[in-house]
Design a protein around this motif. Structure first.
Motif, PDB file in Angstrom:
ATOM      1  N   ASP A  13       1.419 -11.391  -7.369  1.00 41.17           N
ATOM      2  CA  ASP A  13       1.396 -10.092  -8.046  1.00 41.17           C
ATOM      3  C   ASP A  13       0.612 -10.189  -9.348  1.00 41.17           C
ATOM      4  OD1 ASP A  13       2.897  -8.953  -6.050  1.00 41.17           O
ATOM      5  OD2 ASP A  13       4.814  -9.142  -7.108  1.00 41.17           O
ATOM      6  N   ASP A  63      -2.724  -8.082  -9.872  1.00 41.05           N
ATOM      7  CA  ASP A  63      -2.473  -6.909 -10.714  1.00 41.05           C
ATOM      8  C   ASP A  63      -2.897  -7.078 -12.174  1.00 41.05           C
ATOM      9  OD1 ASP A  63      -1.383  -5.708  -8.483  1.00 41.05           O
ATOM     10  OD2 ASP A  63       0.690  -6.245  -9.005  1.00 41.05           O
ATOM     11  N   LEU A  86      -7.636 -10.900  -1.648  1.00 43.54           N
ATOM     12  CA  LEU A  86      -6.748  -9.888  -1.086  1.00 43.54           C
ATOM     13  C   LEU A  86      -6.746  -9.929   0.440  1.00 43.54           C
ATOM     14  CD1 LEU A  86      -4.846  -7.593  -1.866  1.00 43.54           C
ATOM     15  CD2 LEU A  86      -6.794  -6.038  -1.809  1.00 43.54           C
ATOM     16  N   SER A 122      -3.532 -10.727   2.498  1.00 41.86           N
ATOM     17  CA  SER A 122      -2.991  -9.551   3.193  1.00 41.86           C
ATOM     18  C   SER A 122      -3.022  -9.664   4.708  1.00 41.86           C
ATOM     19  CB  SER A 122      -3.761  -8.292   2.780  1.00 41.86           C
ATOM     20  OG  SER A 122      -3.644  -8.066   1.400  1.00 41.86           O
ATOM     21  N   SER A 164      -3.746  -2.425   5.119  1.00 44.83           N
ATOM     22  CA  SER A 164      -3.056  -1.412   4.322  1.00 44.83           C
ATOM     23  C   SER A 164      -4.033  -0.431   3.688  1.00 44.83           C
ATOM     24  CB  SER A 164      -2.244  -2.099   3.216  1.00 44.83           C
ATOM     25  OG  SER A 164      -3.130  -2.744   2.307  1.00 44.83           O
ATOM     26  N   ASP A 165      -3.490   0.674   3.171  1.00 45.40           N
ATOM     27  CA  ASP A 165      -4.323   1.650   2.464  1.00 45.40           C
ATOM     28  C   ASP A 165      -4.919   1.039   1.205  1.00 45.40           C
ATOM     29  OD1 ASP A 165      -3.827   3.601   4.345  1.00 45.40           O
ATOM     30  OD2 ASP A 165      -2.147   4.481   3.243  1.00 45.40           O
ATOM     31  N   ASN A 166      -4.152   0.171   0.559  1.00 47.41           N
ATOM     32  CA  ASN A 166      -4.657  -0.503  -0.639  1.00 47.41           C
ATOM     33  C   ASN A 166      -5.881  -1.355  -0.312  1.00 47.41           C
ATOM     34  OD1 ASN A 166      -4.706  -1.613  -3.324  1.00 47.41           O
ATOM     35  ND2 ASN A 166      -3.666  -3.429  -2.512  1.00 47.41           N
ATOM     36  N   LEU A 167      -5.775  -2.128   0.771  1.00 47.35           N
ATOM     37  CA  LEU A 167      -6.896  -2.963   1.195  1.00 47.35           C
ATOM     38  C   LEU A 167      -8.069  -2.094   1.650  1.00 47.35           C
ATOM     39  CD1 LEU A 167      -8.019  -5.764   1.678  1.00 47.35           C
ATOM     40  CD2 LEU A 167      -6.838  -5.828   3.878  1.00 47.35           C
ATOM     41  N   ASN A 170      -8.937   0.822   0.470  1.00 48.15           N
ATOM     42  CA  ASN A 170      -9.629   1.308  -0.728  1.00 48.15           C
ATOM     43  C   ASN A 170     -10.482   0.224  -1.371  1.00 48.15           C
ATOM     44  OD1 ASN A 170      -8.501   3.869  -0.483  1.00 48.15           O
ATOM     45  ND2 ASN A 170      -6.697   3.332  -1.712  1.00 48.15           N
ATOM     46  N   GLU A 171      -9.955  -1.003  -1.398  1.00 51.51           N
ATOM     47  CA  GLU A 171     -10.702  -2.121  -1.978  1.00 51.51           C
ATOM     48  C   GLU A 171     -11.975  -2.397  -1.171  1.00 51.51           C
ATOM     49  OE1 GLU A 171     -10.351  -3.902  -4.686  1.00 51.51           O
ATOM     50  OE2 GLU A 171      -8.415  -3.161  -5.399  1.00 51.51           O
TER      51      GLU A 171
END
Length: 288
Positions: free
Chosen positions: A116, A120, A138, A142, A180-183, A185-186
């Motif tokens: 984290d 982050d 990531l 992930s 994931s949605d986070n990945l 976006n990245e």
């Protein structure tokens, strides 16, 4: 030459990865060098099980780890099966060879709090290079993909509509992994800034990424958040599996994510989970 024929078979028929073929090549070269230096032999047909045992003893005396010795034994077993099938040898001396026992080591992983912190709060470089480095870490964390799978990812392997990645694993076996949605976006931000055409990850000079570069960057970033002994891309694979299991993921699902052929290869991660449960039990139970 039998050795060249065998290596060609691994590459062209078995479709082994370049890294695997290189490992087989190294093992066989070392074996041939040994029988030449110690016994003045060049013909594989003249090798006996006693000679192979002497090579194993020589490696152990030289301080080579049991795990490495066993990998070289596996190479010879595959080699002799091939030689027997091709009629180059009439007997398989490897049938009399027993591998030395290895002590099982638990996979090293990064604690969740450290991951984290890395994702982050740690500052990555500005621009495309920083986006690339963060996305590499990531992705490894992930999805649990291997280093070789990462550097061979193509832009066309990404399906944003389905939210999946197509991974080409060992033995050219394909598997589809969700992200994931986070990945998502990245990945999109990285693609918008770097604009790769074929290979997803590139060097600073625009060439296809290579393994040593990924190892160096992962090592340098992990140093910022953890003191564990190993700081490699494979540690992030271990970390993915351990964190998934600790959060209740099914062992069979993790097996599919990792691209393991058998469940036994995945079960090693249960030891870390049991260790964690034991510590929680000792801390929380009044009679522990």
């Amino acid at each position: 030459m039998p050795r060249d024929k065998f290596l060609s078979y691994l590459k062209n028929e078995k479709r082994y990865s370049p890294l695997t073929v290189t490992a087989y090549t190294t093992d066989l070269t070392q074996f041939y060098n040994f029988i030449k230096a110690q016994y003045d032999l060049t013909r594989i047909e003249e090798v006996t099980h006693g000679l192979i045992r002497s090579w194993i003893v020589d490696m152990i005396d030289a301080g080579i780890t049991t795990r490495s010795v066993n990998r070289k034994i596996t190479t010879l077993k595959s080699y002799y099966k091939f030689l027997l099938r091709e009629g180059i040898v009439k007997k398989n001396p490897m049938l009399k060879i027993l591998p030395p026992k290895t002590s099982k080591k638990l996979p090293v992983f990064v604690e969740k709090s450290s991951m984290d912190e890395l994702l982050d709060t740690v500052d990555f470089d500005e621009g495309g290079k920083g986006r690339r480095d963060k996305l590499i870490i990531l992705l490894l964390y992930s999805t649990g993909i291997r280093l070789s799978e990462l550097i061979n990812l193509k832009v066309s392997d990404i399906d944003f509509n389905k939210g999946t990645l197509k991974i080409l694993g060992k033995g050219n076996k394909e598997r589809i992994l969700p992200f994931s949605d986070n990945l998502k976006n990245e990945i999109k931000q990285y693609l918008d800034e770097v604009c790769p055409i074929e290979w997803l990850f590139l060097t600073d000079k625009g060439k296809k990424l290579y393994a040593k570069l990924v190892y160096r960057l992962v090592n340098s970033y992990l140093r910022k958040v953890t003191t564990i002994s190993k700081k490699s891309p494979h540690v992030l694979r271990h970390t993915f599996a351990t964190h998934m299991l600790n959060n209740g993921a099914d062992l069979n699902a993790i097996k599919e994510f990792l691209g393991h052929v058998s469940l036994s290869a995945t079960q090693v991660y249960t030891h870390n989970t049991i260790k964690k449960l034991t510590n929680i039990y000792k801390q929380a139970h009044p009679k522990a």
